[in-house]
Scaffold this active site. Sequence first.
Site, PDB file in Angstrom:
ATOM      1  N   TYR A  22       0.809  -1.223   0.000  1.00  0.00           N
ATOM      2  CA  TYR A  22       0.000   0.000   0.000  1.00  0.00           C
ATOM      3  C   TYR A  22       0.842   1.274   0.000  1.00  0.00           C
ATOM      4  O   TYR A  22       0.308   2.372  -0.132  1.00  0.00           O
ATOM      5  CB  TYR A  22      -0.917   0.035   1.228  1.00  0.00           C
ATOM      6  CG  TYR A  22      -1.885  -1.115   1.291  1.00  0.00           C
ATOM      7  CD1 TYR A  22      -2.935  -1.216   0.386  1.00  0.00           C
ATOM      8  CD2 TYR A  22      -1.748  -2.112   2.250  1.00  0.00           C
ATOM      9  CE1 TYR A  22      -3.825  -2.275   0.436  1.00  0.00           C
ATOM     10  CE2 TYR A  22      -2.640  -3.173   2.311  1.00  0.00           C
ATOM     11  CZ  TYR A  22      -3.669  -3.248   1.402  1.00  0.00           C
ATOM     12  OH  TYR A  22      -4.551  -4.294   1.453  1.00  0.00           O
TER      13      TYR A  22
ATOM     14  N   ASN B 286      -9.821   1.638   7.467  1.00  0.00           N
ATOM     15  CA  ASN B 286     -11.208   1.607   7.928  1.00  0.00           C
ATOM     16  C   ASN B 286     -11.361   1.439   9.432  1.00  0.00           C
ATOM     17  O   ASN B 286     -12.471   1.515   9.947  1.00  0.00           O
ATOM     18  CB  ASN B 286     -11.987   0.514   7.192  1.00  0.00           C
ATOM     19  CG  ASN B 286     -12.116   0.817   5.712  1.00  0.00           C
ATOM     20  OD1 ASN B 286     -11.758   1.894   5.243  1.00  0.00           O
ATOM     21  ND2 ASN B 286     -12.627  -0.136   4.966  1.00  0.00           N
TER      22      ASN B 286
ATOM     23  N   HIS C  23      -4.446   6.060  -1.447  1.00  0.00           N
ATOM     24  CA  HIS C  23      -5.056   6.016  -0.112  1.00  0.00           C
ATOM     25  C   HIS C  23      -4.030   6.281   0.990  1.00  0.00           C
ATOM     26  O   HIS C  23      -4.399   6.522   2.128  1.00  0.00           O
ATOM     27  CB  HIS C  23      -5.701   4.645   0.088  1.00  0.00           C
ATOM     28  CG  HIS C  23      -7.056   4.669   0.710  1.00  0.00           C
ATOM     29  ND1 HIS C  23      -7.871   5.781   0.769  1.00  0.00           N
ATOM     30  CD2 HIS C  23      -7.765   3.667   1.315  1.00  0.00           C
ATOM     31  CE1 HIS C  23      -9.006   5.463   1.373  1.00  0.00           C
ATOM     32  NE2 HIS C  23      -8.963   4.201   1.717  1.00  0.00           N
TER      33      HIS C  23
ATOM     34  N   TYR D 234      -5.056  -0.197   9.707  1.00  0.00           N
ATOM     35  CA  TYR D 234      -5.692  -0.134   8.391  1.00  0.00           C
ATOM     36  C   TYR D 234      -6.723   0.986   8.394  1.00  0.00           C
ATOM     37  O   TYR D 234      -7.302   1.342   9.417  1.00  0.00           O
ATOM     38  CB  TYR D 234      -6.297  -1.474   7.938  1.00  0.00           C
ATOM     39  CG  TYR D 234      -5.219  -2.481   7.604  1.00  0.00           C
ATOM     40  CD1 TYR D 234      -4.655  -2.514   6.332  1.00  0.00           C
ATOM     41  CD2 TYR D 234      -4.742  -3.354   8.570  1.00  0.00           C
ATOM     42  CE1 TYR D 234      -3.646  -3.413   6.028  1.00  0.00           C
ATOM     43  CE2 TYR D 234      -3.730  -4.255   8.273  1.00  0.00           C
ATOM     44  CZ  TYR D 234      -3.182  -4.277   7.002  1.00  0.00           C
ATOM     45  OH  TYR D 234      -2.177  -5.145   6.705  1.00  0.00           O
TER      46      TYR D 234
END
Length: 192
Positions: free
Chosen positions: A16, A68, A21, A66
């Site tokens: 990531y 969320n 994001h 993470y």
Amino acid sequence: MDIKLVVGLGNPGKEYEKTRHNVGFMVIDELVKALRAKGPFEEALSHVYKARIGGKEVILAKPMTYMNNSGAAVYNLLEEYKLSPEQMIVVYDDLDLPLGHMRLRLKGSSGGHRGVESIIKYIGTQNFPRLRIGIGRPKKKEDVVKYVLSPFSPEEEKVISQVIKKAVRCLMRAIEISPEHAMEYCNRQDLI
């Protein structure tokens, strides 16, 4: 109220690292370099860095929960350092702002950003400053998840690197003086 905590949102892990994001993490990384911050320390479900700016101590954090579930880390950070939400700025990507734009706001809704939704849920308020970094929208609506989890193109990287530098200057003003003072500078689009 003085800013004592800057939280950049993103997802942990190499896969990531360079994705849209993870712009919040990218800003924290640049701020760490600019301030020669000490760390990382593993505290409050986050990678934490400690620095001084203008005689003030500031905590820089990247939640490792993470995106969320960012609220769990933010809640723990506020508890650990005995801070109010108003003493924190959250930095994150925003689909609703075009690439190359950013906005500093003192409070507001999540705007559909799940990381910010999680923070609001955990801390019970929308009243905290946030710096939204524009990443633009994908061409097709159904591609949003794929889009935010994909890396910037080489052309976009040139733009986002300039935005990140401006974000660092913006955050330094917010920390040294106040978020209110920094808003005019941060929200001007001609400085990128």
